[in-house]
Design a protein around this motif. Sequence first.
Motif, short mmCIF file in Angstrom:
data_model
loop_
_atom_site.label_atom_id
_atom_site.label_comp_id
_atom_site.label_asym_id
_atom_site.label_seq_id
_atom_site.Cartn_x
_atom_site.Cartn_y
_atom_site.Cartn_z
N HIS A 36 6.90 -75.23 89.66
CA HIS A 36 7.86 -75.20 90.77
C HIS A 36 8.02 -73.78 91.30
N TYR A 37 8.21 -72.82 90.36
CA TYR A 37 8.36 -71.43 90.80
C TYR A 37 7.08 -70.90 91.45
N ARG A 38 5.93 -71.26 90.91
CA ARG A 38 4.67 -70.83 91.52
C ARG A 38 4.52 -71.41 92.92
N TRP A 39 4.92 -72.67 93.07
CA TRP A 39 4.84 -73.30 94.40
C TRP A 39 5.72 -72.57 95.40
N TRP A 40 6.95 -72.25 94.99
CA TRP A 40 7.85 -71.52 95.89
C TRP A 40 7.30 -70.13 96.21
N PHE A 41 6.67 -69.49 95.23
CA PHE A 41 6.08 -68.16 95.47
C PHE A 41 4.97 -68.27 96.52
N ARG A 42 4.10 -69.27 96.38
CA ARG A 42 3.01 -69.45 97.35
C ARG A 42 3.58 -69.75 98.74
N TYR A 46 3.08 -67.50 102.18
CA TYR A 46 2.56 -68.08 103.42
C TYR A 46 3.54 -67.92 104.58
N ILE A 47 4.83 -68.06 104.28
CA ILE A 47 5.84 -67.87 105.33
C ILE A 47 5.82 -66.44 105.84
N LEU A 296 -2.18 -72.35 107.62
CA LEU A 296 -3.02 -73.17 106.75
C LEU A 296 -2.34 -73.43 105.41
N GLY A 297 -1.80 -72.37 104.83
CA GLY A 297 -1.17 -72.50 103.52
C GLY A 297 0.03 -73.42 103.55
N LEU A 298 0.84 -73.32 104.61
CA LEU A 298 2.04 -74.17 104.69
C LEU A 298 1.67 -75.63 104.97
N ILE A 299 0.62 -75.84 105.78
CA ILE A 299 0.16 -77.21 106.00
C ILE A 299 -0.33 -77.80 104.67
N PHE A 300 -1.04 -76.98 103.90
CA PHE A 300 -1.59 -77.45 102.63
C PHE A 300 -0.48 -77.68 101.59
#
Length: 373
Positions: A36-42, A46-47, A296-300
């Motif tokens: 979860h934390y890694r996802w928020w970091f990514r 991207y933001i 791209l990152g946010l779409i993914f």
Amino acid sequence: MAVEGQEVELQITAKDEISNEASSSTYRIQSPETKHYRWWFRVAVYIIFLLAGQATATLLGGLYYDKGGNSKWMATFVQSAGFPILIPILLFTPPSAKSATSPPPTTTILVLLYLFFGLLLTGDNLMYSYGLLYLPVSTYSLLCATQLAFNAIFSFLFNSQKFTALIINSLFLLTVSASLVAVNSDSDGSSKIPKGKYIIGFFCTLGASAAYSLYLSLLQVSFEKVIKVETFRVVLDMQIYPSMVAACGSLVGLFASGEWTGLKMEMKDYRSGSVSYIMTLLWTAIAWQICSVGILGLIFEVSSLFTNVISTLGLPIVPVLAVMFFGDKMDGVKAIALVVAIWGSVSYVYQHYLDDLKLKTKATSGNRGCDNA
């Protein structure tokens, strides 16, 4: 003795199994939180890419025109010409896994998709170029916030988005913001621009906002209905190949319009010098690709809808920077329009948060039901 030895071995084995189960259980408890934390970091990275790239590219585009640049097709070209910097990422990204439920789309269908999205991007970039040429940067950015309103309409038509009170409130506020910008045209520093050209810039910016929202909505439909796989490799393909088509289309427009003949003189007369002219175009192209990586990152990681929300939420940053770097006027009417645009954007983002919260609650309830079963 043999029996005792067997009992000892059984006890040791049982302890090992319990220990393994405990460690396995601990891993299962910790792993989702770590993920979860890694996802928020990514998502946060991207933001930042999207907001920084978008703001920088918009300001550099304004700088190009402010210092003497005048080629609409060159400004259009640099918005997609930086795609080669994404090719190394593509080379190091593993091939997409084949879907087990449906066959992959044929090469013909993919080529048609790339051509369609590339041509759509060409038209969108050209309208943005006209908007930047004929409008102050702050006015242009405020009008770009209307893409969220268009996004709601296209998401309703293509992505099953429902109209809620918050979304209707957002649409109303963004419409008010655009209307305030329109009626304030005589006092926002655009007196040097003929009224006819200002109107062209106004409607081209609105058209570009609509085209961008349509692009993201249709992109999501393509992933769901045609490609049916949404890996980073596929998303990267959908950025590189349409950008290649858009860059080629812009070059065709540049030569067909005859603007290429004046580029040498334009570079020579550029008020900051020839080197500054080249660097402005170069960094504009790079900034748009940094923005694209964020998109791209946010779409993914999330969705195209969320990507558009973040993109629009970052637009109010540009008018403030335009006042600092270009001396754009921030009078009372424009300040109100900025506040209203932020209010409308936050209203839309909050609705997205509520939808996401509802989905998480439903998923949690479903998992508990499965566990109880």
